[in-house]
Write a protein that holds these residues in place. Structure first.
Motif, PDB file in Angstrom:
ATOM      1  N   LYS A  24       1.994  16.381  -6.519  1.00 28.69           N
ATOM      2  CA  LYS A  24       1.466  16.934  -5.083  1.00 28.69           C
ATOM      3  C   LYS A  24       2.103  15.099  -4.538  1.00 28.69           C
ATOM      4  O   LYS A  24       2.154  15.160  -3.612  1.00 28.69           O
ATOM      5  N   VAL A  25       0.910  14.400  -5.535  1.00 22.37           N
ATOM      6  CA  VAL A  25       1.641  12.728  -4.765  1.00 22.37           C
ATOM      7  C   VAL A  25       2.947  12.777  -5.487  1.00 22.37           C
ATOM      8  O   VAL A  25       3.535  12.222  -4.396  1.00 22.37           O
ATOM      9  N   CYS A  26       3.388  12.792  -6.001  1.00 23.11           N
ATOM     10  CA  CYS A  26       5.067  13.092  -6.923  1.00 23.11           C
ATOM     11  C   CYS A  26       6.222  13.579  -5.390  1.00 23.11           C
ATOM     12  O   CYS A  26       7.443  12.834  -5.580  1.00 23.11           O
ATOM     13  N   ILE A  27       5.800  14.536  -4.310  1.00 20.09           N
ATOM     14  CA  ILE A  27       6.335  15.023  -3.573  1.00 20.09           C
ATOM     15  C   ILE A  27       6.233  14.950  -2.753  1.00 20.09           C
ATOM     16  O   ILE A  27       6.690  14.984  -1.074  1.00 20.09           O
ATOM     17  N   GLY A  28       5.488  13.730  -2.250  1.00 17.16           N
ATOM     18  CA  GLY A  28       4.314  13.937  -0.862  1.00 17.16           C
ATOM     19  C   GLY A  28       3.950  14.473  -0.149  1.00 17.16           C
ATOM     20  O   GLY A  28       4.006  14.420   1.058  1.00 17.16           O
ATOM     21  N   GLU A  29       3.396  15.351  -0.915  1.00 14.17           N
ATOM     22  CA  GLU A  29       2.663  16.256  -0.072  1.00 14.17           C
ATOM     23  C   GLU A  29       0.861  16.491  -0.305  1.00 14.17           C
ATOM     24  O   GLU A  29       0.246  17.131   0.753  1.00 14.17           O
ATOM     25  N   ILE A  30       0.678  15.165  -0.634  1.00 14.37           N
ATOM     26  CA  ILE A  30      -1.024  14.805   0.076  1.00 14.37           C
ATOM     27  C   ILE A  30      -1.164  13.279  -0.370  1.00 14.37           C
ATOM     28  O   ILE A  30      -0.777  12.237   0.014  1.00 14.37           O
ATOM     29  N   ASN A  67       0.998  -1.242   0.029  1.00 11.37           N
ATOM     30  CA  ASN A  67      -0.063   0.081   0.151  1.00 11.37           C
ATOM     31  C   ASN A  67       1.069   1.363   0.063  1.00 11.37           C
ATOM     32  O   ASN A  67       0.516   2.129   0.177  1.00 11.37           O
ATOM     33  N   GLU A  68       2.310   1.037  -0.616  1.00 13.38           N
ATOM     34  CA  GLU A  68       2.888   2.654  -0.475  1.00 13.38           C
ATOM     35  C   GLU A  68       2.899   3.041  -1.788  1.00 13.38           C
ATOM     36  O   GLU A  68       2.816   2.408  -2.912  1.00 13.38           O
ATOM     37  N   ILE A  69       3.463   4.260  -1.881  1.00 11.53           N
ATOM     38  CA  ILE A  69       4.099   4.824  -3.461  1.00 11.53           C
ATOM     39  C   ILE A  69       5.410   4.866  -3.036  1.00 11.53           C
ATOM     40  O   ILE A  69       6.180   5.086  -2.609  1.00 11.53           O
ATOM     41  N   VAL A  70       5.717   3.945  -4.706  1.00 13.91           N
ATOM     42  CA  VAL A  70       7.159   3.718  -4.728  1.00 13.91           C
ATOM     43  C   VAL A  70       7.197   4.238  -5.930  1.00 13.91           C
ATOM     44  O   VAL A  70       6.966   3.976  -7.191  1.00 13.91           O
ATOM     45  N   ASP A  71       9.034   4.061  -6.211  1.00 10.83           N
ATOM     46  CA  ASP A  71       9.440   4.373  -8.115  1.00 10.83           C
ATOM     47  C   ASP A  71       9.782   3.642  -8.178  1.00 10.83           C
ATOM     48  O   ASP A  71       9.813   2.426  -8.134  1.00 10.83           O
ATOM     49  N   VAL A  72       8.974   3.010  -9.869  1.00 10.69           N
ATOM     50  CA  VAL A  72       9.397   1.710 -10.636  1.00 10.69           C
ATOM     51  C   VAL A  72       9.867   2.329 -11.762  1.00 10.69           C
ATOM     52  O   VAL A  72       9.875   3.487 -12.348  1.00 10.69           O
ATOM     53  N   THR A  73      10.958   1.734 -12.328  1.00 10.68           N
ATOM     54  CA  THR A  73      11.795   1.954 -13.698  1.00 10.68           C
ATOM     55  C   THR A  73      11.646   0.571 -14.554  1.00 10.68           C
ATOM     56  O   THR A  73      11.593  -0.746 -13.888  1.00 10.68           O
ATOM     57  N   LEU A  74      11.204   0.518 -15.231  1.00 12.41           N
ATOM     58  CA  LEU A  74      10.192  -0.303 -16.606  1.00 12.41           C
ATOM     59  C   LEU A  74      11.215   0.486 -17.902  1.00 12.41           C
ATOM     60  O   LEU A  74      12.154   1.143 -18.329  1.00 12.41           O
ATOM     61  N   GLU A  75      11.848  -0.860 -18.419  1.00 11.46           N
ATOM     62  CA  GLU A  75      13.107  -1.122 -18.828  1.00 11.46           C
ATOM     63  C   GLU A  75      12.671  -0.981 -20.248  1.00 11.46           C
ATOM     64  O   GLU A  75      11.077  -1.950 -20.424  1.00 11.46           O
ATOM     65  N   PRO A  76      12.858  -0.433 -22.206  1.00 14.86           N
ATOM     66  CA  PRO A  76      12.118  -0.988 -22.924  1.00 14.86           C
ATOM     67  C   PRO A  76      11.832  -1.832 -23.697  1.00 14.86           C
ATOM     68  O   PRO A  76      12.747  -2.973 -23.266  1.00 14.86           O
ATOM     69  N   ALA A  77      10.697  -2.319 -24.188  1.00 16.59           N
ATOM     70  CA  ALA A  77      10.910  -3.694 -25.047  1.00 16.59           C
ATOM     71  C   ALA A  77      11.543  -3.663 -25.929  1.00 16.59           C
ATOM     72  O   ALA A  77      11.930  -2.679 -26.581  1.00 16.59           O
ATOM     73  N   SER A  78      11.626  -5.423 -26.433  1.00 15.29           N
ATOM     74  CA  SER A  78      12.403  -5.454 -26.939  1.00 15.29           C
ATOM     75  C   SER A  78      11.832  -5.608 -28.947  1.00 15.29           C
ATOM     76  O   SER A  78      10.686  -5.586 -28.749  1.00 15.29           O
ATOM     77  N   GLU A  79      12.040  -5.627 -30.129  1.00 12.25           N
ATOM     78  CA  GLU A  79      11.459  -5.331 -31.057  1.00 12.25           C
ATOM     79  C   GLU A  79      10.661  -6.642 -31.087  1.00 12.25           C
ATOM     80  O   GLU A  79       9.517  -6.800 -31.547  1.00 12.25           O
ATOM     81  N   GLN A  80      11.023  -7.408 -30.488  1.00 10.12           N
ATOM     82  CA  GLN A  80      10.033  -8.749 -30.227  1.00 10.12           C
ATOM     83  C   GLN A  80       9.468  -8.976 -29.782  1.00 10.12           C
ATOM     84  O   GLN A  80       8.035  -9.449 -29.544  1.00 10.12           O
ATOM     85  N   GLU A  81       9.303  -8.146 -28.376  1.00 13.68           N
ATOM     86  CA  GLU A  81       8.290  -7.494 -27.952  1.00 13.68           C
ATOM     87  C   GLU A  81       7.330  -6.966 -28.119  1.00 13.68           C
ATOM     88  O   GLU A  81       6.325  -7.413 -27.438  1.00 13.68           O
ATOM     89  N   ILE A  82       7.481  -6.261 -28.519  1.00 13.79           N
ATOM     90  CA  ILE A  82       6.811  -5.262 -29.370  1.00 13.79           C
ATOM     91  C   ILE A  82       5.612  -5.579 -30.430  1.00 13.79           C
ATOM     92  O   ILE A  82       4.619  -6.024 -30.486  1.00 13.79           O
TER      93      ILE A  82
END
Ligand code: NAI
Length: 396
Positions: free
Chosen positions: A349-355, A173-188
């Protein structure tokens, strides 16, 4: 069996038959309170058991008095496990439709296979003659191609660059950072093969070839565009590429059914909590803020309100019929400038934890568990219920 929700990853692995029936009944009641639609009479819904497909089926039946044939991929109860929500939804829908005097039959199987397409065509020929609306509402993780036998798996990834954003971790139930790597041509390519328009086109070709599409038949499939915040993961990502393909395909389908005066459309729907959207990173957080803003403005809608509005005010409204680009925007409330401006401000505001979004999160979780039949005030979850529920007409 006493059934409790069991949450794993982004899915609930149990479903409640009474709760699912309750949810279906609420949707039926909503449609019955609206004006009848002068709409389709014989409808095929591919992806008919949950989300937008189920809502389309309910609107066609209880709003337009249509006979419906539903195709989906769901599991009945077995070995002490509950059935999937779509199974219970369909059992409840068919029982209600049949009791009200409407034809409703279902096929449980892989819609991507030619076998299920042939089975569907045979049933239409035997019992309905011809179809005047085909709704294509599949959201699937994989597809085995009926000719090459290759299995494609869809991925939700950005294209080109990696993408970092805030997201909600539904386990903590927490707000966290997520990093998603780009898709390969095959995945597209694979995502386009699963969620693009190829299978929709194959359905329409086979239905037409078998002469089970009525003159003037309509077909529609669903897409999403959304705001800039979600572009990297949706519109400009792998799924967006698949939706571009879906739209291009709608033009091909239009040409193909021109000689029977057929029409093919893509409807751009509102973002909503469904089993499919819960699996997309970042989107649930956006959905929470969107619900807050739309709710405050009295503009929030669920699948059933969206699908009623689609059929009643667009697809079958002669005064406001869709124009020749064949793209129907039913995401109009979501995309209103004032709505998007407020959502963007909240997002910052969510991104800087203000709300604080504790309440929004709670609301989202409630909506999510309702998809599986949990959290309805009128359902007694402490009671023993029969998990083995049958669907009246099921063919699989
Ligand atoms: P959902 O997960 O609620 O429904 C998916 C349906 O597809 C179910 O009936 C399921 O049984 C069926 N299905 C999956 N694999 C199948 C297979 N191999 N054979 C037969 N049936 C199969 O999904 P939802 O959200 O209603 O999505 C439907 C469409 O609406 C998708 O094209 C989605 O991209 C689109 N959409 C969804 C939005 C959202 O926010 N949920 C927004 C705009 C468009």
């Amino acid at each position: 069996m006493i059934i409790k929700p069991k949450f794993r990853g982004f899915i609930c692995t149990t479903s409640h038959p009474v709760g699912c029936a309750h949810s279906v009944q609420e949707q039926i009641n909503y449609v019955k309170r609206q004006k009848p639609i002068q709409g389709p009479k014989n409808v095929l819904v591919i992806g008919a058991s949950t989300g937008y497909g189920l809502a389309s089926r309910i609107v066609a039946t209880f709003g337009s008095g249509a006979s419906t044939l539903g195709v989906f991929l769901e599991k009945p109860a077995s070995n002490g496990n509950t059935a999937t929500a779509g199974w219970y939804n369909t059992a409840a829908f068919e029982a209600a439709a049949t009791e009200a005097g409407y034809y409703a039959k279902s096929i449980n199987g892989d819609a991507f296979s030619d076998q299920v397409k042939e089975q569907t065509i045979a049933l239409i020929k035997e019992e309905l003659g011809q179809i005047d609306l085909v709704v294509y509402s599949i959201a699937a993780p994989r597809r085995t191609h009926p000719v090459s036998g290759e299995t494609f798996t869809s991925v939700i990834k950005p294209i080109g660059d990696s993408f970092t954003s805030k997201t909600v971790d539904m386990n903590s139930n927490e707000i966290v950072d997520v990093t998603l790597e780009p898709a390969s041509e095959q995945e597209i390519r694979s995502t386009v093969a699963v969620m693009g328009g190829e299978d929709w086109e194959r359905w329409i070709h086979l239905l037409k070839e078998a002469d089970v599409l009525a003159p003037g038949a309509t077909t529609i499939s669903y897409s999403y565009i959304g705001p800039k915040i979600t572009y990297p993961i949706y519109k400009e990502g792998t799924i967006g590429r698949a939706k571009d393909h879906l739209y291009t395909t709608s033009k091909e389908i239009n040409k193909h059914i021109e000689n029977i005066n057929g029409r093919a459309f893509v409807a751009v729907n509102k973002a909503l909590v469904t089993q499919a959207s819960a699996a997309i990173p970042v989107v649930p957080l956006y959905l929470m803020l969107l619900a807050r803003v739309l709710g405050k403005k009295g503009l929030d809608e669920n699948c059933i309100e969206q699908m009623y509005r689609l059929l009643a005010s667009r697809l079958y409204n002669t005064e406001n019929s869709p124009n020749e680009d064949h793209l129907i925007r039913i995401d109009d409330y979501e995309m209103q400038n004032d709505v998007q401006a407020e959502v963007s401000a909240l997002w910052e505001k969510v991104c800087i934890g203000e709300i604080d979004i504790v309440q929004d999160l709670e609301k989202y979780r409630k909506e999510f568990f309702k998809l599986f039949g949990f959290g309805f005030d009128d359902v007694h979850y402490e009671e023993d219920v029969k998990e083995d529920v049958s669907i009246l007409s099921i063919k699989s």
